[in-house]
Each structure stands twice: as C-alpha cells, then as structure tokens.
Write a protein that holds these residues in place. Sequence first.
Motif, PDB file in Angstrom:
ATOM      1  N   ARG A  10      38.771  40.925  10.988  1.00  0.00           N
ATOM      2  CA  ARG A  10      39.385  39.861  10.318  1.00  0.00           C
ATOM      3  C   ARG A  10      39.445  38.658   9.976  1.00  0.00           C
ATOM      4  O   ARG A  10      38.214  38.599  10.275  1.00  0.00           O
ATOM      5  CB  ARG A  10      40.437  39.438  11.824  1.00  0.00           C
ATOM      6  CG  ARG A  10      41.105  41.209  12.248  1.00  0.00           C
ATOM      7  CD  ARG A  10      42.614  40.541  13.188  1.00  0.00           C
ATOM      8  NE  ARG A  10      43.132  39.894  13.547  1.00  0.00           N
ATOM      9  CZ  ARG A  10      43.962  40.038  12.939  1.00  0.00           C
ATOM     10  NH1 ARG A  10      44.493  41.201  12.299  1.00  0.00           N
ATOM     11  NH2 ARG A  10      45.295  38.950  12.159  1.00  0.00           N
ATOM     12  N   ASP A  22      44.784  38.990   8.501  1.00  0.00           N
ATOM     13  CA  ASP A  22      44.713  41.003   8.184  1.00  0.00           C
ATOM     14  C   ASP A  22      43.015  41.560   8.005  1.00  0.00           C
ATOM     15  O   ASP A  22      43.395  40.656   6.844  1.00  0.00           O
ATOM     16  CB  ASP A  22      45.745  41.658   8.139  1.00  0.00           C
ATOM     17  CG  ASP A  22      47.438  41.240   8.960  1.00  0.00           C
ATOM     18  OD1 ASP A  22      46.631  40.808  10.177  1.00  0.00           O
ATOM     19  OD2 ASP A  22      48.195  41.637   8.559  1.00  0.00           O
ATOM     20  N   SER A  23      42.605  42.110   7.745  1.00  0.00           N
ATOM     21  CA  SER A  23      41.836  42.871   7.489  1.00  0.00           C
ATOM     22  C   SER A  23      42.905  43.495   6.358  1.00  0.00           C
ATOM     23  O   SER A  23      43.361  44.163   6.326  1.00  0.00           O
ATOM     24  CB  SER A  23      40.748  44.262   8.493  1.00  0.00           C
ATOM     25  OG  SER A  23      42.012  45.196   8.329  1.00  0.00           O
ATOM     26  N   LYS A  26      44.230  46.783   7.820  1.00  0.00           N
ATOM     27  CA  LYS A  26      45.419  47.176   8.203  1.00  0.00           C
ATOM     28  C   LYS A  26      46.670  46.022   7.465  1.00  0.00           C
ATOM     29  O   LYS A  26      47.886  46.403   7.086  1.00  0.00           O
ATOM     30  CB  LYS A  26      45.321  45.734   9.030  1.00  0.00           C
ATOM     31  CG  LYS A  26      46.610  45.048  10.218  1.00  0.00           C
ATOM     32  CD  LYS A  26      47.162  44.613  11.564  1.00  0.00           C
ATOM     33  CE  LYS A  26      48.437  44.581  11.791  1.00  0.00           C
ATOM     34  NZ  LYS A  26      48.694  43.849  11.506  1.00  0.00           N
ATOM     35  N   ASP A  30      49.488  48.228   6.670  1.00  0.00           N
ATOM     36  CA  ASP A  30      50.977  48.237   7.928  1.00  0.00           C
ATOM     37  C   ASP A  30      52.282  48.694   7.791  1.00  0.00           C
ATOM     38  O   ASP A  30      52.643  47.557   6.714  1.00  0.00           O
ATOM     39  CB  ASP A  30      50.127  47.212   8.357  1.00  0.00           C
ATOM     40  CG  ASP A  30      50.798  46.315   9.292  1.00  0.00           C
ATOM     41  OD1 ASP A  30      51.992  47.464   9.772  1.00  0.00           O
ATOM     42  OD2 ASP A  30      51.251  45.574  10.344  1.00  0.00           O
ATOM     43  N   ARG A 103      37.821  42.220  15.026  1.00  0.00           N
ATOM     44  CA  ARG A 103      38.335  44.176  14.043  1.00  0.00           C
ATOM     45  C   ARG A 103      39.760  44.455  14.407  1.00  0.00           C
ATOM     46  O   ARG A 103      40.303  44.537  14.983  1.00  0.00           O
ATOM     47  CB  ARG A 103      36.886  45.474  14.445  1.00  0.00           C
ATOM     48  CG  ARG A 103      35.649  44.631  13.904  1.00  0.00           C
ATOM     49  CD  ARG A 103      34.653  44.808  14.097  1.00  0.00           C
ATOM     50  NE  ARG A 103      35.216  46.362  14.094  1.00  0.00           N
ATOM     51  CZ  ARG A 103      34.884  47.261  12.219  1.00  0.00           C
ATOM     52  NH1 ARG A 103      34.245  45.833  11.881  1.00  0.00           N
ATOM     53  NH2 ARG A 103      34.958  47.792  11.752  1.00  0.00           N
ATOM     54  N   ASP A 104      40.601  44.721  13.498  1.00  0.00           N
ATOM     55  CA  ASP A 104      41.407  45.383  13.483  1.00  0.00           C
ATOM     56  C   ASP A 104      41.084  46.983  13.175  1.00  0.00           C
ATOM     57  O   ASP A 104      40.465  47.464  13.381  1.00  0.00           O
ATOM     58  CB  ASP A 104      42.767  45.465  12.231  1.00  0.00           C
ATOM     59  CG  ASP A 104      43.424  44.280  11.786  1.00  0.00           C
ATOM     60  OD1 ASP A 104      43.919  43.991  12.776  1.00  0.00           O
ATOM     61  OD2 ASP A 104      42.844  43.830  10.780  1.00  0.00           O
ATOM     62  N   TRP A 107      44.631  51.513  10.669  1.00  0.00           N
ATOM     63  CA  TRP A 107      45.968  52.010  10.283  1.00  0.00           C
ATOM     64  C   TRP A 107      46.387  52.420   8.966  1.00  0.00           C
ATOM     65  O   TRP A 107      47.605  53.165   8.712  1.00  0.00           O
ATOM     66  CB  TRP A 107      46.529  50.038   9.441  1.00  0.00           C
ATOM     67  CG  TRP A 107      46.580  49.037  10.759  1.00  0.00           C
ATOM     68  CD1 TRP A 107      45.487  48.348  11.812  1.00  0.00           C
ATOM     69  CD2 TRP A 107      48.154  49.033  11.666  1.00  0.00           C
ATOM     70  NE1 TRP A 107      45.999  47.966  12.104  1.00  0.00           N
ATOM     71  CE2 TRP A 107      47.169  47.794  12.128  1.00  0.00           C
ATOM     72  CE3 TRP A 107      49.157  48.658  11.609  1.00  0.00           C
ATOM     73  CZ2 TRP A 107      48.316  47.023  13.569  1.00  0.00           C
ATOM     74  CZ3 TRP A 107      50.168  48.565  12.359  1.00  0.00           C
ATOM     75  CH2 TRP A 107      49.328  47.542  13.159  1.00  0.00           C
ATOM     76  N   ALA A 120      44.142  47.281  18.118  1.00  0.00           N
ATOM     77  CA  ALA A 120      45.151  47.229  17.381  1.00  0.00           C
ATOM     78  C   ALA A 120      45.714  45.592  17.521  1.00  0.00           C
ATOM     79  O   ALA A 120      46.000  45.024  18.442  1.00  0.00           O
ATOM     80  CB  ALA A 120      46.808  48.070  16.603  1.00  0.00           C
ATOM     81  N   LEU A 121      45.661  44.464  17.098  1.00  0.00           N
ATOM     82  CA  LEU A 121      45.973  43.003  17.211  1.00  0.00           C
ATOM     83  C   LEU A 121      47.465  42.712  16.462  1.00  0.00           C
ATOM     84  O   LEU A 121      47.599  43.727  16.045  1.00  0.00           O
ATOM     85  CB  LEU A 121      45.516  42.268  16.379  1.00  0.00           C
ATOM     86  CG  LEU A 121      44.329  41.883  17.027  1.00  0.00           C
ATOM     87  CD1 LEU A 121      43.042  41.545  15.823  1.00  0.00           C
ATOM     88  CD2 LEU A 121      43.798  41.304  18.141  1.00  0.00           C
TER      89      LEU A 121
END
Length: 121
Positions: A10, A22-23, A26, A30, A103-104, A107, A120-121
């Motif tokens: 991230r 967002d990474s 993601k 996403d 870290r994410d 996804w 997950a965030l």
Amino acid sequence: MVRMFDQFTRWQCPKCCEAGIDSWNKALFDGVANDPANPPNPWILGDNCSHCLWPIVTRYTVRGEAPRAIVSPDGRFDYEAAAFDQIAVDPELASMLSPTPVRDADWSNGCLHAKFSGSAL
C-alpha cells in the motif's frame, strides 16, 4: 532509505501520510475485469485515500514501478478530469508515491476472497 515494494504494497497518501492508497494488486483487481496476462498500462484511477478520504488520481504502471498521483488541491472532485489528462500525458508532473509497510490481500481471486482472507483493508 529506499523501501522495497511489490504488488501488494500500500502507498502513502501525500495528504495525510497514511497507507491510504491501494496496492497495484488491489487497484487492478478490485471489482474490475482485466486480462491478467495483459494488464492495462497505464492504469489511471480516480479514488480517495482510504484513511483521510481526500480525492486523488493515481497512475499505476507495472508492478515494479511506484505509482504516481495528483492530489486534489481543495478536496473537491472537479479537478479530476484535468488530472486524468495531465497524468496520462506527462506522468512526471505527478508525485511519486512512497511505499509503506502495510500490505493488501491478494485481490486477483476476487473481492470476496480478499475480504475474507483476513488481511484485506
């Protein structure tokens, strides 16, 4: 000091300095259908920092390259169209984002998988 990063890193919001952007993983997966063998490059998104909710336009490229961003000057979204054009034509005008240790989740298997993976965030 240069921090290492990967597709799950991230990014630090230029406004609040939190891990609100967002990474690469993601941002790419996403809720968006892409060909994983041929991801879009550049991938330009209008979004908000997940921490301070400030509007930001982020330009992702390939996994090993830090994204660049243009932050709303006044917290409104009317800057977004111009920022999209500007960042597409000359990415050097945007700020390079700094990686964070946050870290994410992965996804790439879908948002429900990531959300229920526990990270997950």
